[in-house]
Design an enzyme around this catalytic site. Structure first.
Site, PDB file in Angstrom:
ATOM      1  N   SER A   1       0.828  -1.212   0.000  1.00 21.33           N
ATOM      2  CA  SER A   1       0.000   0.000   0.000  1.00 21.33           C
ATOM      3  C   SER A   1       0.859   1.258   0.000  1.00 21.33           C
ATOM      4  O   SER A   1       0.336   2.371   0.018  1.00 21.33           O
ATOM      5  CB  SER A   1      -0.927  -0.002   1.209  1.00 21.33           C
ATOM      6  OG  SER A   1      -0.191  -0.194   2.407  1.00 21.33           O
TER       7      SER A   1
ATOM      8  N   THR B   1     -39.988  26.476  -9.896  1.00 24.05           N
ATOM      9  CA  THR B   1     -40.199  25.092  -9.461  1.00 24.05           C
ATOM     10  C   THR B   1     -40.388  24.310 -10.753  1.00 24.05           C
ATOM     11  O   THR B   1     -40.897  24.866 -11.734  1.00 24.05           O
ATOM     12  CB  THR B   1     -41.449  24.934  -8.565  1.00 24.05           C
ATOM     13  OG1 THR B   1     -42.600  25.263  -9.336  1.00 24.05           O
ATOM     14  CG2 THR B   1     -41.387  25.822  -7.330  1.00 24.05           C
ATOM     15  N   HIS B   2     -39.949  23.088 -10.777  1.00 25.24           N
ATOM     16  CA  HIS B   2     -39.967  22.275 -12.014  1.00 25.24           C
ATOM     17  C   HIS B   2     -39.198  22.970 -13.150  1.00 25.24           C
ATOM     18  O   HIS B   2     -39.457  22.702 -14.313  1.00 25.24           O
ATOM     19  CB  HIS B   2     -41.390  21.990 -12.492  1.00 25.24           C
ATOM     20  CG  HIS B   2     -42.331  21.538 -11.408  1.00 25.24           C
ATOM     21  ND1 HIS B   2     -42.559  20.211 -11.134  1.00 25.24           N
ATOM     22  CD2 HIS B   2     -43.059  22.248 -10.510  1.00 25.24           C
ATOM     23  CE1 HIS B   2     -43.425  20.116 -10.127  1.00 25.24           C
ATOM     24  NE2 HIS B   2     -43.728  21.334  -9.724  1.00 25.24           N
TER      25      HIS B   2
ATOM     26  N   SER C   1     -14.015  27.259 -27.429  1.00 26.78           N
ATOM     27  CA  SER C   1     -14.132  26.042 -28.222  1.00 26.78           C
ATOM     28  C   SER C   1     -13.043  26.053 -29.283  1.00 26.78           C
ATOM     29  O   SER C   1     -12.680  27.110 -29.801  1.00 26.78           O
ATOM     30  CB  SER C   1     -15.512  25.991 -28.878  1.00 26.78           C
ATOM     31  OG  SER C   1     -15.458  25.191 -30.045  1.00 26.78           O
TER      32      SER C   1
ATOM     33  N   LYS D   1     -17.768  30.724 -28.749  1.00 29.26           N
ATOM     34  CA  LYS D   1     -18.182  30.048 -27.521  1.00 29.26           C
ATOM     35  C   LYS D   1     -17.449  30.513 -26.269  1.00 29.26           C
ATOM     36  O   LYS D   1     -16.273  30.843 -26.309  1.00 29.26           O
ATOM     37  CB  LYS D   1     -17.932  28.536 -27.673  1.00 29.26           C
ATOM     38  CG  LYS D   1     -18.798  27.891 -28.735  1.00 29.26           C
ATOM     39  CD  LYS D   1     -20.128  27.466 -28.182  1.00 29.26           C
ATOM     40  CE  LYS D   1     -19.935  26.197 -27.386  1.00 29.26           C
ATOM     41  NZ  LYS D   1     -21.182  25.507 -27.154  1.00 29.26           N
TER      42      LYS D   1
ATOM     43  N   GLU E   1     -19.065  22.723 -14.917  1.00 26.06           N
ATOM     44  CA  GLU E   1     -19.370  21.365 -15.382  1.00 26.06           C
ATOM     45  C   GLU E   1     -18.509  20.320 -14.677  1.00 26.06           C
ATOM     46  O   GLU E   1     -18.961  19.218 -14.375  1.00 26.06           O
ATOM     47  CB  GLU E   1     -19.174  21.274 -16.892  1.00 26.06           C
ATOM     48  CG  GLU E   1     -20.166  22.119 -17.674  1.00 26.06           C
ATOM     49  CD  GLU E   1     -19.778  22.249 -19.128  1.00 26.06           C
ATOM     50  OE1 GLU E   1     -20.295  21.472 -19.937  1.00 26.06           O
ATOM     51  OE2 GLU E   1     -18.942  23.116 -19.457  1.00 26.06           O
TER      52      GLU E   1
ATOM     53  N   TYR F   1      -9.907  -6.447  12.360  1.00 25.76           N
ATOM     54  CA  TYR F   1      -9.249  -5.949  11.149  1.00 25.76           C
ATOM     55  C   TYR F   1      -9.261  -6.996  10.054  1.00 25.76           C
ATOM     56  O   TYR F   1      -9.085  -8.185  10.296  1.00 25.76           O
ATOM     57  CB  TYR F   1      -7.797  -5.559  11.483  1.00 25.76           C
ATOM     58  CG  TYR F   1      -7.009  -5.098  10.266  1.00 25.76           C
ATOM     59  CD1 TYR F   1      -7.081  -3.776   9.839  1.00 25.76           C
ATOM     60  CD2 TYR F   1      -6.224  -5.984   9.531  1.00 25.76           C
ATOM     61  CE1 TYR F   1      -6.393  -3.351   8.710  1.00 25.76           C
ATOM     62  CE2 TYR F   1      -5.534  -5.558   8.405  1.00 25.76           C
ATOM     63  CZ  TYR F   1      -5.625  -4.246   8.002  1.00 25.76           C
ATOM     64  OH  TYR F   1      -4.949  -3.835   6.886  1.00 25.76           O
TER      65      TYR F   1
ATOM     66  N   GLN G   1      -7.525  -2.009   3.996  1.00 30.18           N
ATOM     67  CA  GLN G   1      -6.477  -1.217   3.350  1.00 30.18           C
ATOM     68  C   GLN G   1      -7.056  -0.429   2.168  1.00 30.18           C
ATOM     69  O   GLN G   1      -6.481   0.578   1.753  1.00 30.18           O
ATOM     70  CB  GLN G   1      -5.353  -2.155   2.884  1.00 30.18           C
ATOM     71  CG  GLN G   1      -4.202  -1.481   2.187  1.00 30.18           C
ATOM     72  CD  GLN G   1      -2.995  -2.392   2.106  1.00 30.18           C
ATOM     73  OE1 GLN G   1      -2.313  -2.641   3.089  1.00 30.18           O
ATOM     74  NE2 GLN G   1      -2.745  -2.936   0.918  1.00 30.18           N
TER      75      GLN G   1
ATOM     76  N   LYS H   1      -8.237   3.726   1.923  1.00 26.28           N
ATOM     77  CA  LYS H   1      -7.463   4.965   1.774  1.00 26.28           C
ATOM     78  C   LYS H   1      -7.596   5.648   0.418  1.00 26.28           C
ATOM     79  O   LYS H   1      -7.868   6.858   0.352  1.00 26.28           O
ATOM     80  CB  LYS H   1      -5.993   4.686   2.079  1.00 26.28           C
ATOM     81  CG  LYS H   1      -5.783   4.397   3.544  1.00 26.28           C
ATOM     82  CD  LYS H   1      -4.413   3.886   3.864  1.00 26.28           C
ATOM     83  CE  LYS H   1      -4.467   3.086   5.150  1.00 26.28           C
ATOM     84  NZ  LYS H   1      -5.249   1.820   5.011  1.00 26.28           N
TER      85      LYS H   1
HETATM   86  N1  ARG Z   1      -1.251  -1.294   5.217  1.00 27.15           N
HETATM   87  C1  ARG Z   1      -2.201  -1.797   6.150  1.00 27.15           C
HETATM   88  C2  ARG Z   1      -3.541  -1.059   6.004  1.00 27.15           C
HETATM   89  O1  ARG Z   1      -3.552  -0.043   5.398  1.00 27.15           O
HETATM   90  C3  ARG Z   1      -1.678  -1.618   7.532  1.00 27.15           C
HETATM   91  C4  ARG Z   1      -2.252  -2.562   8.543  1.00 27.15           C
HETATM   92  C5  ARG Z   1      -1.742  -3.938   8.287  1.00 27.15           C
HETATM   93  N2  ARG Z   1      -2.098  -4.834   9.351  1.00 27.15           N
HETATM   94  C6  ARG Z   1      -1.995  -6.138   9.199  1.00 27.15           C
HETATM   95  N3  ARG Z   1      -2.364  -6.868  10.162  1.00 27.15           N
HETATM   96  N4  ARG Z   1      -1.538  -6.657   8.092  1.00 27.15           N
HETATM   97  O2  ARG Z   1      -4.574  -1.498   6.442  1.00 27.15           O
END
Ligand code: ARG
Length: 488
Positions: free
Chosen positions: A53, A185-186, A307, A313, A320, A347, A352, A355
């Site tokens: 990651s 409205t509408h 344009s 234009k 947009e 977990y 992961q 993010k």
């Molecule tokens: N790179 C992992 C994440 O973003 C970190 C946590 C990893 N933990 C584990 N038990 N492998 O979630």
């Protein structure tokens, strides 16, 4: 204890070096330096690619170091590690922070993520004591902490950006508290309103967005650090100490929840999605208003594009794109909701995946808010074009019906019916309601007086809407004054 984050530092997001880490002992034997003890062989190339990651979570470097500094200081104070080791760890972490900001830090994909990249470098800098930093901690509470700190900063930053947008909207609304335009409205002309009043609707929407961010920050402000892998730890840690050092209100109450909770990111993205929808609606209005059918506002060259084939234009591309980027932001929320929905405690590596969408949505939100603030500050309303538009659509028909009730004491349904007949008469004559002579009005309802005829002008219509929250220019001016006091 706090470490300044330099999120925009290009060096901190430069490409991952392939060669880095390749000369460490564990890398030579093929297994990971951080957890390779029970492994004889290294990962398949595809395993490393799907697992790593670091290409994106390097954006957590400042939060990772900040968390480690707080953790190490607590370990020293609790007598869990020695003072000298704590001092070396602090010195090393600060050096790493400088290296990353300067762009000289070499990130390694073999080291998976930001947590292990930092720790491996710490070992290079200070040697053996680096191995003591991870006492009473797991990557599970570490990443939960880092990401929470990152999202907390994103929430705070966005809230500040929304304050700027609020100021821009108020500055534009103020001189146009009495500029009359059709309200719709509408998307059909409905009743006259003022441009200032219309803008103030967005001010209110944006304040609810700010409120959602503040609310989400308050709820997220608990410390996951100290949950360790999932069950807590047997070391005599002090979670209140790290909470205080990191600006949290308290430690999270349950260790399993602490490592598996991503509500804060969901709430942030939910608030961000609603905000994006608001921005998108205003963007759509800007697209309409700048179009030839409306011409209510003009964007300067700074916010228009041309344009490549049609020289005449002027396109409102920024509006947009604000409208268009809304899809990604809502998509980020969907991605996280769906990623979380089937996960058993605690977990899972799925997490992961929290993010990239969050980072991307944050970047898009910042861009959209800044572009919208820029457009609002840039635009020039065309009061004459708005006034021309109020001539169509018999905008004051409701005023006539209300007047028949008020002045002649008619039941509203009957007044509605009479007004409808007068509207038809105006259409037959190709005239606006207020252009009909009194005699024409009286041919439909003989009791109509000249005084009643006066309610037909758009000026008297807006001036009469003095109910709290209404569009009367004076009422709008009061709303703007109140908003300046409460929102800025
Ligand atoms: N790179 C992992 C994440 O973003 C970190 C946590 C990893 N933990 C584990 N038990 N492998 O979630």
């Amino acid at each position: 204890m706090t470490v300044k984050s330099n999120r925009d530092n290009p060096a901190a997001s430069s490409g991952t070096s392939k060669k880095s880490g390749a000369d460490s002992p564990a890398a030579r034997s093929g297994s990971n330096t951080m957890w390779g003890g029970r492994f004889a062989g290294g990962p398949a190339e595809i395993m490393e690619r799907i697992n790593a990651s670091i290409d994106f979570d390097r954006r957590l470097y400042a939060e990772d170091i900040e968390g480690s500094l707080a953790h190490a200081a607590m370990l020293v104070r609790q007598g869990i590690i020695r003072q000298e080791d704590g001092a070396a760890i602090e010195r090393g972490l600060r050096q790493i922070h400088r290296e990353i900001e300067a762009g000289t830090f070499v990130f390694s994909r073999a080291l998976e993520d930001i947590h292990m990249n930092v720790e491996a470098r710490l070992k290079e800098i200070i040697g053996a004591p680096a191995g003591r930093l991870h006492t009473a901690r797991s990557r599970n509470d570490q990443v939960a902490l880092d990401f929470r700190l990152w999202v907390r900063r994103a929430v705070e930053g966005l809230e500040v950006e929304l304050k700027d947008l609020t100021a821009a909207l108020l500055d534009l609304a103020e001189p146009h508290a009495g500029t009359i335009m059709p309200g719709y409205t509408h998307l059909q002309p409905a009743q006259p309103v003022t441009f200032g009043h219309h803008l103030m609707a967005y001010v209110e929407m944006i304040q609810r967005d700010r409120g959602r961010l503040v609310d989400c920050r308050r709820r997220m402000n608990e410390n996951p650090l100290g949950a360790a892998a999932l069950a807590g730890t047997s070391f005599p840690i002090d979670r209140d100490q790290t909470s205080k050092a990191l600006g949290f209100d308290r430690p999270m109450a349950n260790s399993l929840d602490a490592v598996s909770d991503r509500d804060y990111a969901l709430e942030y993205l939910a608030a961000g999605s609603i905000l994006a929808v608001h921005l998108s609606r205003l963007a759509e209005e800007i697209v309409l208003w700048t179009s030839d059918g409306f011409r209510f506002v003009r964007l300067s060259d700074a916010f228009s594009t041309g344009s490549s084939i049609m020289p005449q234009k002027r396109n409102p591309d920024a509006a947009e794109l604000v409208r268009g980027k809304t899809g990604r932001i809502i998509g980020a929320l969907q991605a996280l909701l769906i990623m979380m929905k089937g996960l058993p405690l605690t977990y899972g590596k799925d997490m992961q995946e929290d993010k990239e969408p969050t980072f991307e949505a944050t970047d898009s939100l910042a861009l959209c808010v800044a572009a919208m603030t820029g457009m609002v500050r840039d635009m020039t309303p065309d009061a004459a074009a708005m006034a021309r538009a109020t001539r169509n659509g018999h905008l004051t028909a409701t005023d006539l019906a209300d007047g028949l009730v008020r002045m002649l004491g008619l039941p509203f349904r009957e007044a509605h019916e009479i007004t409808g007949r007068i509207v038809r008469l105006a259409d037959e004559k190709g005239a606006a309601l207020w252009d009909l002579p009194l005699s024409a009005l009286q041919s439909v309802e003989p009791r109509i007086t000249a005084e009643l005829q006066n309610v037909l002008s758009v000026e008297s219509s807006v001036a009469s809407r003095t109910s709290f929250g209404g569009t009367a220019p004076e009422t709008v001016r009061q709303a703007i004054a109140r908003a300046r006091e409460r929102y800025l």
